[in-house]
Scaffold this active site. Structure first.
Site, PDB file in Angstrom:
ATOM      1  N   GLY A   1     179.371 -33.846  74.735  1.00  0.00           N
ATOM      2  CA  GLY A   1     179.375 -33.921  73.270  1.00  0.00           C
ATOM      3  C   GLY A   1     177.997 -33.819  72.634  1.00  0.00           C
ATOM      4  O   GLY A   1     177.815 -33.101  71.651  1.00  0.00           O
ATOM      5  N   HIS A   2     177.012 -34.506  73.227  1.00  0.00           N
ATOM      6  CA  HIS A   2     175.734 -34.607  72.504  1.00  0.00           C
ATOM      7  C   HIS A   2     174.908 -33.328  72.537  1.00  0.00           C
ATOM      8  O   HIS A   2     173.858 -33.257  71.909  1.00  0.00           O
ATOM      9  CB  HIS A   2     174.916 -35.823  72.967  1.00  0.00           C
ATOM     10  CG  HIS A   2     174.318 -35.748  74.335  1.00  0.00           C
ATOM     11  ND1 HIS A   2     172.960 -35.661  74.525  1.00  0.00           N
ATOM     12  CD2 HIS A   2     174.872 -35.780  75.566  1.00  0.00           C
ATOM     13  CE1 HIS A   2     172.705 -35.656  75.828  1.00  0.00           C
ATOM     14  NE2 HIS A   2     173.848 -35.723  76.478  1.00  0.00           N
TER      15      HIS A   2
ATOM     16  N   CYS B   1     158.372 -36.767  84.789  1.00  0.00           N
ATOM     17  CA  CYS B   1     157.549 -37.869  85.270  1.00  0.00           C
ATOM     18  C   CYS B   1     158.367 -38.676  86.275  1.00  0.00           C
ATOM     19  O   CYS B   1     159.372 -39.275  85.929  1.00  0.00           O
ATOM     20  CB  CYS B   1     157.170 -38.739  84.083  1.00  0.00           C
ATOM     21  SG  CYS B   1     155.910 -39.923  84.487  1.00  0.00           S
TER      22      CYS B   1
ATOM     23  N   GLY C   1     178.696 -35.135  80.368  1.00  0.00           N
ATOM     24  CA  GLY C   1     178.526 -34.068  81.349  1.00  0.00           C
ATOM     25  C   GLY C   1     178.429 -34.592  82.772  1.00  0.00           C
ATOM     26  O   GLY C   1     179.008 -34.020  83.700  1.00  0.00           O
TER      27      GLY C   1
ATOM     28  N   GLN D   1     175.405 -26.639  78.763  1.00  0.00           N
ATOM     29  CA  GLN D   1     174.503 -25.937  77.837  1.00  0.00           C
ATOM     30  C   GLN D   1     175.145 -24.694  77.225  1.00  0.00           C
ATOM     31  O   GLN D   1     174.614 -24.136  76.271  1.00  0.00           O
ATOM     32  CB  GLN D   1     173.191 -25.554  78.538  1.00  0.00           C
ATOM     33  CG  GLN D   1     172.351 -26.738  78.968  1.00  0.00           C
ATOM     34  CD  GLN D   1     171.792 -27.555  77.805  1.00  0.00           C
ATOM     35  OE1 GLN D   1     171.735 -27.094  76.665  1.00  0.00           O
ATOM     36  NE2 GLN D   1     171.372 -28.778  78.086  1.00  0.00           N
TER      37      GLN D   1
ATOM     38  N   ASN E   1     169.704 -25.328  81.718  1.00  0.00           N
ATOM     39  CA  ASN E   1     169.229 -26.176  80.627  1.00  0.00           C
ATOM     40  C   ASN E   1     167.737 -26.000  80.343  1.00  0.00           C
ATOM     41  O   ASN E   1     167.284 -26.254  79.235  1.00  0.00           O
ATOM     42  CB  ASN E   1     169.541 -27.654  80.906  1.00  0.00           C
ATOM     43  CG  ASN E   1     169.239 -28.069  82.310  1.00  0.00           C
ATOM     44  OD1 ASN E   1     169.734 -27.492  83.271  1.00  0.00           O
ATOM     45  ND2 ASN E   1     168.404 -29.075  82.465  1.00  0.00           N
TER      46      ASN E   1
HETATM   47  N1  PLP Z   1     174.469 -30.658  82.931  1.00  0.00           N
HETATM   48  C1  PLP Z   1     173.525 -30.045  82.202  1.00  0.00           C
HETATM   49  C2  PLP Z   1     173.268 -28.581  82.406  1.00  0.00           C
HETATM   50  C3  PLP Z   1     172.777 -30.760  81.258  1.00  0.00           C
HETATM   51  O1  PLP Z   1     171.832 -30.136  80.541  1.00  0.00           O
HETATM   52  C4  PLP Z   1     173.047 -32.153  81.100  1.00  0.00           C
HETATM   53  C5  PLP Z   1     172.248 -32.961  80.151  1.00  0.00           C
HETATM   54  O2  PLP Z   1     171.058 -32.739  79.973  1.00  0.00           O
HETATM   55  C6  PLP Z   1     174.056 -32.739  81.879  1.00  0.00           C
HETATM   56  C7  PLP Z   1     174.743 -31.962  82.781  1.00  0.00           C
HETATM   57  C8  PLP Z   1     174.396 -34.184  81.737  1.00  0.00           C
HETATM   58  O3  PLP Z   1     175.160 -34.421  80.583  1.00  0.00           O
HETATM   59  P1  PLP Z   1     175.306 -35.894  79.962  1.00  0.00           P
HETATM   60  O4  PLP Z   1     173.955 -36.226  79.382  1.00  0.00           O
HETATM   61  O5  PLP Z   1     176.356 -35.787  78.929  1.00  0.00           O
HETATM   62  O6  PLP Z   1     175.697 -36.785  81.090  1.00  0.00           O
END
Ligand code: PLP
Length: 388
Positions: free
Chosen positions: A203-204, A328, A75, A182, A154
């Site tokens: 992906g994750h 934190c 992401g 998300q 998120n």
């Molecule tokens: N954008 C959003 C809304 C996310 O929740 C996250 C990950 O928490 C990311 C971007 C970043 O994605 P990645 O962990 O694959 O870099």
């Protein structure tokens, strides 16, 4: 089946368990099918076919064309690439519009662009987590290159009205990027119907491995890559393809497409029962964000009068994982920028926890959490009757 039956994992917005079917699909590419998809032998060509299938599967989930999908490392890279490309393609425009509740992959990249001579307008949200679309529209100036607004938040799960925002950007003639990390897999997305230039996914967050993602690039959008080198991804993202993970992401997209409806109603029912029981059983439990317009899997709750970090630790001791509404930073606990942007007090943010449900959660896990959590909150409230 949860991979760790001793853990109750309610932190699916943070990362998800790799689906066993995804892992199975990946295994040959971690063992016997190790050819480079750019190779000119048959061994490489078979791998290239698998990458092409992954393009098709992700495209099917989003309602776009396979060659509109560019695989990335996740992401963050997708978000950075979209903003980078939009600025590169409009060199005379040095202004970006985004929102106060974006992920740091957008906000911190914008901050870095600010240090390189760009200006950034950050549009605020209200207490429910919503934008004023008039304010967003007014923020777009003749020198605006790109607007970046996330699909769903998120931390709270709150949706932004992406079709309306995409339409504003189309009328104003600016690039539009949405961080749908998300949203993808948790809500229907049909890009065929939307004037969006770029969309990021990871992906994750949808049961594929960490370190792989994709950027949708509308076929009509002019594009400049962030990573420059070899000709991979039709010259839009250089670097030897992360084949096993791309194959995994393709499979995860296929499963998400097949299961989305059934899974959403099942997960929503778990989330709603969890949330409603806590609100009924415990006094002063507040939902952070608009309850009616949010992801079906997310709930962000303020347990007034109890410290969220203490709750999280006690839950952790009971094998239940969730996430803090604060982070934190350099040793001190800071309320999350999202909850702060929603105008909540530091006290409310510090009593807030996010629970995010997913494919492998069960009703029995919710029962167990509902047995443990009210007891923990009551105990902590007794210990600190004054505001935290
Ligand atoms: N954008 C959003 C809304 C996310 O929740 C996250 C990950 O928490 C990311 C971007 C970043 O994605 P990645 O962990 O694959 O870099």
């Amino acid at each position: 089946m949860p991979a760790n039956p001793e853990i109750i994992y309610f932190d699916n917005n943070s990362s998800t368990q790799v689906d066993p079917e995804v892992l199975e699909e990946m295994m040959p590419f971690l063992t016997s099918r190790y050819g480079n998809p750019s190779g000119s032998h048959r061994f490489g060509a078979q791998v290239k076919e698998a990458i092409e299938l992954a393009h098709t599967r992700v495209a099917n989930l989003l309602g776009c064309l396979p060659n509109e999908i560019v695989f990335t490392s996740g992401g963050t890279e997708s978000d950075n690439t979209a903003l980078h490309s939009a600025l590169q393609m409009s060199p005379e425009r040095r202004h970006i519009v985004t929102t106060s509740v974006e992920h740091n992959a957008v906000l911190n990249y914008c901050e870095a662009l600010g240090r390189r001579g760009c200006s950034v307008t950050i549009v605020p949200v209200d207490e429910e987590g919503h934008l004023d679309l008039k304010e967003l529209e007014n923020a777009i100036r003749p020198e605006t290159a790109v607007v970046s607004v996330m699909w769903a938040n998120n931390e709270t799960g709150v949706f932004f009205p992406i079709p309306e925002i995409a339409d504003i950007c189309r009328r104003k003639g600016v690039f539009f990027h949405t961080d749908a990390v998300q949203g993808v897999g948790k809500t229907e997305i049909d890009l065929a119907e939307l004037p969006i230039h770029f969309l990021s996914l990871s992906g994750h967050k949808l049961h594929a491995p960490k370190g792989v993602g994709a950027l949708y690039v509308n076929r009509k959008a002019r594009f400049q890559p962030l990573l420059i080198g070899g000709p991979q991804e039709s010259g839009r993202r250089a670097g030897t393809d992360n084949v096993p993970s791309i194959v995994g992401l393709g499979k995860a997209a296929e499963i998400a497409q097949q299961k989305i409806e059934e899974e959403n109603s099942r997960v929503r029912a778990l989330r709603d029962r969890f949330e409603q029981t806590l609100i009924t059983e415990l006094e002063d439990v507040l939902v952070n964000g608009d309850r009616s317009r949010r992801l079906p899997n997310t709930c962000n709750l303020a347990f007034t009068g109890a410290n969220a970090q203490a709750i999280l630790l006690k839950l952790d001791q009971e094998g239940i994982c969730c996430s803090l509404g604060s982070s934190c930073t350099t040793g001190s606990i800071q309320p999350s920028h999202v909850l702060r942007a929603m105008h909540f007090s530091t006290e409310r943010a510090r009593s807030s926890l996010r629970f995010s449900f997913g494919r492998f959660n069960t009703g029995a896990e919710v029962d167990r959490a509902l047995e443990v959590l009210p007891r923990i909150v009551r105990k902590l409230r007794e210990l600190s009757p004054a505001p935290v």
